[in-house]
Scaffold this motif. Structure first.
Motif, PDB file in Angstrom:
ATOM      1  N   THR A 168       0.798  -1.221   0.000  1.00 53.53           N
ATOM      2  CA  THR A 168       0.000   0.000   0.000  1.00 53.53           C
ATOM      3  C   THR A 168       0.828   1.268   0.000  1.00 53.53           C
ATOM      4  O   THR A 168       0.262   2.345  -0.048  1.00 53.53           O
ATOM      5  CB  THR A 168      -0.925   0.028   1.228  1.00 53.53           C
ATOM      6  N   LYS A 169       2.142   1.172   0.058  1.00 52.16           N
ATOM      7  CA  LYS A 169       2.960   2.382   0.048  1.00 52.16           C
ATOM      8  C   LYS A 169       3.164   2.857  -1.376  1.00 52.16           C
ATOM      9  O   LYS A 169       3.388   2.063  -2.283  1.00 52.16           O
ATOM     10  CB  LYS A 169       4.311   2.133   0.715  1.00 52.16           C
ATOM     11  N   VAL A 170       3.079   4.153  -1.561  1.00 55.76           N
ATOM     12  CA  VAL A 170       3.269   4.763  -2.859  1.00 55.76           C
ATOM     13  C   VAL A 170       4.368   5.799  -2.725  1.00 55.76           C
ATOM     14  O   VAL A 170       4.371   6.609  -1.800  1.00 55.76           O
ATOM     15  CB  VAL A 170       1.964   5.440  -3.345  1.00 55.76           C
ATOM     16  N   THR A 171       5.308   5.792  -3.634  1.00 57.50           N
ATOM     17  CA  THR A 171       6.377   6.778  -3.623  1.00 57.50           C
ATOM     18  C   THR A 171       5.973   7.905  -4.547  1.00 57.50           C
ATOM     19  O   THR A 171       5.691   7.686  -5.726  1.00 57.50           O
ATOM     20  CB  THR A 171       7.702   6.159  -4.112  1.00 57.50           C
ATOM     21  N   ARG A 172       5.941   9.099  -4.016  1.00 59.06           N
ATOM     22  CA  ARG A 172       5.565  10.261  -4.805  1.00 59.06           C
ATOM     23  C   ARG A 172       6.794  11.140  -4.996  1.00 59.06           C
ATOM     24  O   ARG A 172       7.450  11.520  -4.027  1.00 59.06           O
ATOM     25  CB  ARG A 172       4.462  11.048  -4.108  1.00 59.06           C
ATOM     26  N   ILE A 173       7.068  11.472  -6.222  1.00 60.36           N
ATOM     27  CA  ILE A 173       8.196  12.334  -6.542  1.00 60.36           C
ATOM     28  C   ILE A 173       7.616  13.650  -7.018  1.00 60.36           C
ATOM     29  O   ILE A 173       6.837  13.700  -7.972  1.00 60.36           O
ATOM     30  CB  ILE A 173       9.077  11.707  -7.633  1.00 60.36           C
TER      31      ILE A 173
ATOM     32  N   SER B  35      15.451  21.748  -6.381  1.00 56.44           N
ATOM     33  CA  SER B  35      16.560  20.949  -5.892  1.00 56.44           C
ATOM     34  C   SER B  35      16.222  19.474  -6.034  1.00 56.44           C
ATOM     35  O   SER B  35      15.179  19.020  -5.617  1.00 56.44           O
ATOM     36  CB  SER B  35      16.866  21.295  -4.433  1.00 56.44           C
ATOM     37  N   SER B  36      17.122  18.739  -6.633  1.00 57.79           N
ATOM     38  CA  SER B  36      16.882  17.315  -6.810  1.00 57.79           C
ATOM     39  C   SER B  36      17.441  16.516  -5.648  1.00 57.79           C
ATOM     40  O   SER B  36      17.431  15.304  -5.670  1.00 57.79           O
ATOM     41  CB  SER B  36      17.505  16.846  -8.120  1.00 57.79           C
ATOM     42  N   ALA B  37      17.913  17.199  -4.619  1.00 55.78           N
ATOM     43  CA  ALA B  37      18.515  16.528  -3.474  1.00 55.78           C
ATOM     44  C   ALA B  37      17.465  15.999  -2.514  1.00 55.78           C
ATOM     45  O   ALA B  37      17.775  15.208  -1.636  1.00 55.78           O
ATOM     46  CB  ALA B  37      19.445  17.478  -2.743  1.00 55.78           C
ATOM     47  N   LYS B  38      16.209  16.430  -2.686  1.00 63.08           N
ATOM     48  CA  LYS B  38      15.163  15.977  -1.769  1.00 63.08           C
ATOM     49  C   LYS B  38      14.893  14.503  -1.967  1.00 63.08           C
ATOM     50  O   LYS B  38      14.917  13.985  -3.077  1.00 63.08           O
ATOM     51  CB  LYS B  38      13.861  16.746  -1.995  1.00 63.08           C
ATOM     52  N   LYS B  39      14.591  13.839  -0.890  1.00 65.14           N
ATOM     53  CA  LYS B  39      14.231  12.433  -0.957  1.00 65.14           C
ATOM     54  C   LYS B  39      12.736  12.327  -1.260  1.00 65.14           C
ATOM     55  O   LYS B  39      11.946  13.131  -0.770  1.00 65.14           O
ATOM     56  CB  LYS B  39      14.525  11.738   0.370  1.00 65.14           C
ATOM     57  N   PRO B  40      12.353  11.343  -2.048  1.00 66.84           N
ATOM     58  CA  PRO B  40      10.914  11.170  -2.302  1.00 66.84           C
ATOM     59  C   PRO B  40      10.210  10.736  -1.026  1.00 66.84           C
ATOM     60  O   PRO B  40      10.754   9.984  -0.230  1.00 66.84           O
ATOM     61  CB  PRO B  40      10.856  10.088  -3.373  1.00 66.84           C
ATOM     62  N   THR B  41       8.996  11.222  -0.859  1.00 67.24           N
ATOM     63  CA  THR B  41       8.225  10.882   0.324  1.00 67.24           C
ATOM     64  C   THR B  41       7.372   9.663   0.039  1.00 67.24           C
ATOM     65  O   THR B  41       6.913   9.454  -1.085  1.00 67.24           O
ATOM     66  CB  THR B  41       7.321  12.048   0.745  1.00 67.24           C
TER      67      THR B  41
END
Length: 122
Positions: A14-19, A24-30
């Motif tokens: 059920t986890k979805v990775t949202r980009i 800045s591309s340094a952020k981690k996807p939540t």
């Protein structure tokens, strides 16, 4: 017996990775849990209904127009009978009316005669 799913198995499905696009591309996807689309659709529909109610209260002509639009829509959905069935239903209505008129007249005459007999007047 079926093996109950573990918490690890259910969370992984059920986890979805949202980009998100950002400078800045340094952020981690939540990662967030997936929410059913039905809830969001219900919220959007409820918001639209609420907005319509707020706007509808301001203009009385809009509600009158909506009434006539709804009436016309209902009239277009009516299945109108053809000439033969219309005459058949009219004949049935006349026959039932005559039958009940005769029944009421007979009861009236019968009760009138009964009261004359009880009261002794001719």
């Amino acid at each position: 017996m079926a093996k109950a799913p573990t918490k690890k198995d259910s969370d992984a499905s059920t986890k979805v990775t949202r980009i998100k696009a950002s400078e800045s591309s340094a952020k981690k996807p939540t990662t967030t849990k997936a929410k059913p689309a039905i809830d969001s659709k219900k919220k959007v529909a409820a918001a639209k209904v609420e907005k319509r109610e707020q706007q509808g209260n301001r203009n009385p002509f809009r509600s009158i127009g909506n009434y006539f639009k709804g009436s016309w829509y209902e009239l277009t959905q009516v299945r109108w009978p053809d000439r033969k069935s219309t005459w058949g239903m009219t004949g049935a209505l006349v026959a039932f009316t005559l039958f009940f008129v005769i029944v009421v007249l007979l009861f009236d005459y019968g009760f009138a005669q009964l009261f004359k007999l009880i009261l002794g007047s001719n």
